[in-house]
Design an enzyme around this catalytic site. Structure first.
Site, PDB file in Angstrom:
ATOM      1  N   SER A   1       9.123  -0.680  -0.761  1.00  0.00           N
ATOM      2  CA  SER A   1       8.951  -0.126  -2.093  1.00  0.00           C
ATOM      3  C   SER A   1       7.878  -0.853  -2.903  1.00  0.00           C
ATOM      4  O   SER A   1       7.464  -0.372  -3.943  1.00  0.00           O
ATOM      5  CB  SER A   1      10.282  -0.154  -2.857  1.00  0.00           C
ATOM      6  OG  SER A   1      10.695  -1.477  -3.062  1.00  0.00           O
TER       7      SER A   1
ATOM      8  N   LYS B   1      11.672  -3.995  -8.349  1.00  0.00           N
ATOM      9  CA  LYS B   1      10.747  -2.994  -8.877  1.00  0.00           C
ATOM     10  C   LYS B   1       9.930  -3.581 -10.020  1.00  0.00           C
ATOM     11  O   LYS B   1      10.253  -4.635 -10.561  1.00  0.00           O
ATOM     12  CB  LYS B   1      11.530  -1.789  -9.423  1.00  0.00           C
ATOM     13  CG  LYS B   1      12.294  -0.971  -8.394  1.00  0.00           C
ATOM     14  CD  LYS B   1      11.365  -0.089  -7.574  1.00  0.00           C
ATOM     15  CE  LYS B   1      12.169   0.822  -6.655  1.00  0.00           C
ATOM     16  NZ  LYS B   1      13.154   0.110  -5.809  1.00  0.00           N
TER      17      LYS B   1
END
Lengths: 197, 197
Positions: free
Chosen positions: B118, B156
């Site tokens: 990610s 993130k």
DNA sequence: ATAATAGAGTACTTTAAGAGAACTTTCAAT
DNA sequence: ATTGAAAGTTCTCTTAAAGTACTCTATTAT
């Protein structure tokens, strides 16, 4: 039994040594603790030495040493677990540690700052640091610091093909270059990569 | 126990030998370190030899050798220069060094092993290590370890929008997620990233 | 009251670091 | 083989900073 100030000074010294790798001067301790008189600091450092919480190597500057084995651990961090999107952090059952010293130390290690995007697909970005181990020999697939014609240096992935050497950028938009082996001088292989935010 | 200058000179010599394959002259060391007197350099080189960190082969010019012993902990490595494709390594004029302890230590640091892709566009690959500093507060643009509904953890990039929080993967093929602020718990921010080969 | 703790400050000694002069040795070009 | 330049060696001198050893004062707990 330590007094409040002794405690503070001991903590201050421990922290300083941990962060800087060498002991603070008396004045530096004073600055950190808002104490103006280094004579006072000296008195308490002496007291801590007498009580066995510190040691001094000779009369050198910055000669304060911590007792015990609490030092030497600065390159080790706890590995808390694995993290993946959408799941709780997968805790590591056993107590596990990452030792960065393996990567960092040893003879002939040095750091290069990478410029350019030739290795982005390998996760090496512009501005990253790579830790290089000096060596003449490298294996296929290693990322190497290569010297071309004793002139240009470059960071590429290595592939040997007989008497030819291919230097492959890990970037889809760049093409590999092929050289005769005697034009290429391997200066070292990349053993680590680091980036600070 | 090395003094500050001894440390600098030892690193300078190590770096020079690593890069050039032979030891520097006293004057060259002086040039690199901005010290004019070779007598001074000589004094400290002698001291390093006496302390066992260097050796000398006879009385030759450029006769300094590194000793194999390396019980020294190098949280500091010499920054040898910058490397870009197609150019010689750009030597750094001044003596720069990279101190990894800044990244590595300090209170509340721990390591997570990253699983998944990610964050690949930020150069954080599957299997990489990220060094996390524990904190509840983070700024826009920071890469954070976030806990969603006290259940899922994820790595993130953060963006706050009023009472909403956006968690953005650095991967073109994934889409950002938006949450109400009270569903998100920041556990820490990424202060470093490392990979070992 | 008194002892322990905490701090300021002054004077002195020692060490680290650097400049530089004068000398010897090594190396390479003639 | 000679020789001159560059490298290494051995000194002395200087300065700034660090450490040491005190004295004096104020506060606080017993």
């Amino acid at each position: 039994m330590l007094t409040g100030l002794e405690e503070k000074i001991l903590q201050c010294i421990t922290m300083y040594i941990t962060q800087n790798g060498r002991s603070p001067t008396l004045n530096e301790i004073g600055q950190l603790l808002q104490i103006k008189s280094k004579g006072t600091i000296h008195r308490y450092v002496e007291s801590l030495i007498k009580k066995g919480h510190l040691q001094r190597s000779g009369r050198n500057w910055r000669g304060i040493r911590l007792t015990g084995e609490q030092d030497r651990k600065w390159t080790v961090l706890p590995l808390a677990g694995r993290i993946a999107a959408g799941k709780p952090i997968e805790a590591i059952s056993e107590q596990y540690e990452i030792n960065f010293s393996e990567m960092l130390l040893g003879p002939g290690r040095y750091v290069l700052e990478v410029q350019g995007d030739s290795m982005v697909d390998a996760g090496i970005l512009d501005g990253d640091l790579v830790i290089v181990r000096e060596t003449q020999s490298a294996n296929n697939g290693d990322i190497v610091v290569a010297l071309i014609d004793n002139n240009e240096a470059t960071l590429k992935r290595l592939r040997k093909k007989g008497d030819q050497i291919e230097l492959i950028p890990d970037n889809k938009s760049m093409i590999p270059m092929v050289y005769l082996a005697d034009r290429i001088n391997i200066q070292g292989v990349v053993v680590g990569q680091a980036r600070m935010y």
